[in-house]
Scaffold this motif. Structure first.
Motif, PDB file in Angstrom:
ATOM      1  N   TRP A   1      21.334 -44.631  10.706  1.00 27.14           N
ATOM      2  CA  TRP A   1      22.572 -44.080  10.130  1.00 27.14           C
ATOM      3  C   TRP A   1      22.359 -43.854   8.635  1.00 27.14           C
ATOM      4  N   PRO A   2      21.825 -42.704   8.216  1.00 25.96           N
ATOM      5  CA  PRO A   2      21.499 -42.519   6.800  1.00 25.96           C
ATOM      6  C   PRO A   2      22.670 -42.010   5.958  1.00 25.96           C
ATOM      7  N   GLN A   3      22.874 -42.680   4.831  1.00 25.17           N
ATOM      8  CA  GLN A   3      23.827 -42.283   3.800  1.00 25.17           C
ATOM      9  C   GLN A   3      25.200 -41.935   4.356  1.00 25.17           C
ATOM     10  N   ASN A   4      25.658 -42.776   5.272  1.00 24.53           N
ATOM     11  CA  ASN A   4      26.985 -42.649   5.866  1.00 24.53           C
ATOM     12  C   ASN A   4      27.775 -43.925   5.617  1.00 24.53           C
ATOM     13  N   PRO A   5      29.099 -43.835   5.651  1.00 23.23           N
ATOM     14  CA  PRO A   5      29.901 -45.022   5.382  1.00 23.23           C
ATOM     15  C   PRO A   5      29.888 -46.018   6.533  1.00 23.23           C
ATOM     16  N   ILE A   6      30.112 -47.261   6.154  1.00 30.32           N
ATOM     17  CA  ILE A   6      30.363 -48.348   7.095  1.00 30.32           C
ATOM     18  C   ILE A   6      31.674 -48.998   6.671  1.00 30.32           C
ATOM     19  N   ARG A   7      32.367 -49.641   7.604  1.00 38.61           N
ATOM     20  CA  ARG A   7      33.644 -50.305   7.284  1.00 38.61           C
ATOM     21  C   ARG A   7      33.436 -51.804   7.222  1.00 38.61           C
TER      22      ARG A   7
END
Length: 172
Positions: free
Chosen positions: A61-67
């Protein structure tokens, strides 16, 4: 006098949806450092290395947000996630096997601002790649909001993700 606002995840997502270059850390919105060519190239190489090494055993999961409830939505350079469909909801700490931050100009921010959030969320392993010094800091085994292990890898040493025994990642 300046007014300071704190955001929860829902308000942040509603107000900043589609806005590039910002992330929510403990209720505060931070402008992210611009991504230069050295940083972008290193992330691309790491994505390829993880995809080749892990195949369908994980989601890269590159350069994507996580919660990270209730007040953080960082955007690590790379997350290695449990395999499942993330099309309806962003990954949360339970989904995360490993996070990687590539630090060109952001080492202090990554280590002192983001790392404690990751530790408190119980994310089992975080790598911070210091591009300036060519060092890989591996932070492992969070306990009571801090990482209990911090090996530092030198150029030429391969990194071994905890979640994947026997897998080696060339990071330099």
């Amino acid at each position: 006098m300046a007014t300071r606002y704190r955001f929860g995840l829902e308000a942040y997502e509603r107000l900043f949806q589609g806005v590039k270059g910002v992330e929510l850390l403990e209720g505060e919105v931070y402008k992210m450092s611009p991504i230069g060519p050295k940083h972008a190239w290193k992330v691309a190489k790491l994505v390829r290395a993880f995809l080749e090494a892990l195949g369908d055993r994980a989601v890269v999961w590159p350069q994507n947000p996580i919660r990270i409830p209730p007040h953080s939505e960082p955007q690590p350079d790379l997350a290695v996630l449990r395999p499942k469909d993330y099309g309806e909801a962003l990954p949360t700490p339970e989904d995360i096997l490993l996070l990687v931050e590539v630090a060109d100009t952001s080492l202090d921010h990554d280590q002192n601002r983001k790392l404690p959030i990751y530790a408190q969320a119980g994310i089992p392993e975080v790598w911070i790649l210091d591009l300036e010094r060519s060092l890989l800091h591996a932070f492992r085994h969070p306990k009571e909001g801090v990482y209990t292990e911090h090996p530092i890898l030198l150029p030429g040493e391969e990194a071994k993700p905890l979640a994947f025994p026997g897998v080696r990642i060339a990071w330099d």
